[in-house]
Design an enzyme around this catalytic site. Sequence first.
Site, PDB file in Angstrom:
ATOM      1  N   ASP A  11      -2.219  42.415  25.090  1.00 38.27           N
ATOM      2  CA  ASP A  11      -3.523  41.738  25.101  1.00 38.27           C
ATOM      3  C   ASP A  11      -4.437  42.255  23.985  1.00 38.27           C
ATOM      4  O   ASP A  11      -5.666  42.251  24.125  1.00 38.27           O
ATOM      5  CB  ASP A  11      -4.219  41.903  26.482  1.00 38.27           C
ATOM      6  CG  ASP A  11      -3.371  41.334  27.615  1.00 38.27           C
ATOM      7  OD1 ASP A  11      -2.704  40.305  27.397  1.00 38.27           O
ATOM      8  OD2 ASP A  11      -3.368  41.933  28.710  1.00 38.27           O
TER       9      ASP A  11
ATOM     10  N   ASN B 125      -2.034  26.150  33.394  1.00 41.61           N
ATOM     11  CA  ASN B 125      -2.386  26.018  31.965  1.00 41.61           C
ATOM     12  C   ASN B 125      -1.404  25.098  31.252  1.00 41.61           C
ATOM     13  O   ASN B 125      -1.797  24.296  30.397  1.00 41.61           O
ATOM     14  CB  ASN B 125      -2.438  27.397  31.300  1.00 41.61           C
ATOM     15  CG  ASN B 125      -3.761  28.091  31.574  1.00 41.61           C
ATOM     16  OD1 ASN B 125      -4.782  27.717  31.024  1.00 41.61           O
ATOM     17  ND2 ASN B 125      -3.733  29.078  32.462  1.00 41.61           N
TER      18      ASN B 125
ATOM     19  N   SER C 220      -9.992  34.607  27.232  1.00 41.17           N
ATOM     20  CA  SER C 220      -9.769  34.713  25.785  1.00 41.17           C
ATOM     21  C   SER C 220      -8.412  34.118  25.443  1.00 41.17           C
ATOM     22  O   SER C 220      -7.440  34.283  26.189  1.00 41.17           O
ATOM     23  CB  SER C 220      -9.741  36.184  25.351  1.00 41.17           C
ATOM     24  OG  SER C 220     -10.878  36.892  25.801  1.00 41.17           O
TER      25      SER C 220
ATOM     26  N   HIS D 100      -5.594  34.931  28.265  1.00 42.65           N
ATOM     27  CA  HIS D 100      -5.820  36.095  29.120  1.00 42.65           C
ATOM     28  C   HIS D 100      -7.155  35.920  29.851  1.00 42.65           C
ATOM     29  O   HIS D 100      -8.155  35.552  29.230  1.00 42.65           O
ATOM     30  CB  HIS D 100      -5.853  37.369  28.265  1.00 42.65           C
ATOM     31  CG  HIS D 100      -6.025  38.600  29.073  1.00 42.65           C
ATOM     32  ND1 HIS D 100      -5.016  39.138  29.840  1.00 42.65           N
ATOM     33  CD2 HIS D 100      -7.105  39.397  29.260  1.00 42.65           C
ATOM     34  CE1 HIS D 100      -5.462  40.217  30.457  1.00 42.65           C
ATOM     35  NE2 HIS D 100      -6.726  40.390  30.131  1.00 42.65           N
TER      36      HIS D 100
HETATM   37  C1  GRF Z   1      -3.885  32.590  33.922  1.00 44.35           C
HETATM   38  O1  GRF Z   1      -4.985  33.159  34.560  1.00 44.35           O
HETATM   39  C2  GRF Z   1      -3.707  33.166  32.546  1.00 44.35           C
HETATM   40  O2  GRF Z   1      -4.914  33.490  31.931  1.00 44.35           O
HETATM   41  C3  GRF Z   1      -2.919  34.417  32.817  1.00 44.35           C
HETATM   42  O3  GRF Z   1      -2.024  34.069  33.841  1.00 44.35           O
HETATM   43  C4  GRF Z   1      -2.582  32.990  34.598  1.00 44.35           C
HETATM   44  C5  GRF Z   1      -1.583  31.898  34.582  1.00 44.35           C
HETATM   45  O4  GRF Z   1      -1.964  30.808  35.385  1.00 44.35           O
HETATM   46  N1  GRF Z   1      -2.274  34.919  31.625  1.00 44.35           N
HETATM   47  P1  GRF Z   1      -1.123  29.473  35.361  1.00 44.35           P
HETATM   48  O5  GRF Z   1       0.324  29.839  35.637  1.00 44.35           O
HETATM   49  O6  GRF Z   1      -1.277  28.857  33.992  1.00 44.35           O
HETATM   50  O7  GRF Z   1      -1.701  28.629  36.437  1.00 44.35           O
END
Ligand code: GRF
Length: 234
Positions: free
Chosen positions: A160, A29, A151, A124
């Site tokens: 959350d 992300n 979300s 999340h």
């Molecule tokens: C993602 O699925 C996010 O929604 C959750 O943790 C994961 C993190 O993935 N909170 P990354 O480290 O961003 O690849």
Amino acid sequence: MNGTPEPRVPGPGPRPFPIAVLASGRGSNLAALIDAREAGRLPVDIVLVAGDRADAPALRNASAHGIPALALDPKSFPDRRSFDRALLARVAASGARLVVLAGYMRIIDAAVVADWAGRMINIHPSLLPKYRGLHTHRRALAAGDLEHGTSVHFVSAELDGGPVIAQARIEVRRDDTEDALAARLLLQEHRLLVACVDAIARGQVRECNGSVLLDDAAICAPLRLDPSGHLVAA
Ligand code: GRF
């Protein structure tokens, strides 16, 4: 040209909005935010990436992109609150106006969260309020859900549980495994997070007294992504 040097005046146009990202692991992300920023699709300056694990790929990726990266070791602090206070003090010193929790695997002390009310968001992997906490894909499959999703919400003291800004949905396939579902959803996570950070950076979305405002009007349901990656009312 008359030989007189032009005065250096800052050009017009929006200033990048300073954000910090907290991450503990893989950092896909974070990578989506960096990519969007570098492609000129996200008017932010990522001023700090911080976390609780010095070996997190997310922090390595930040450094590779010239973004300041910082890890503090929770074991060096007497309790969770003092760790969180120290970490968020560094975030405040970075000048960030928004903190993005992107795979940050620690629960943040309620008093520290309160200091950042309306200025901290989390992504999340579920359609909140369903499946707070861990193993969301497994739980969606076990429940026989036909639809799953992700979300982005403002962070509150409840895990959350803060006001949801926006969601993206995907269909659950009959032959889905936990990994396949997670991988397909992750692509939507990246689009959703970029859209939410963009909307906050541009002042289109904000939090007020526990409600999410879009263009100054409270939303009654989480926003959704349109095909072009913009947030629209559900
Ligand atoms: C993602 O699925 C996010 O929604 C959750 O943790 C994961 C993190 O993935 N909170 P990354 O480290 O961003 O690849």
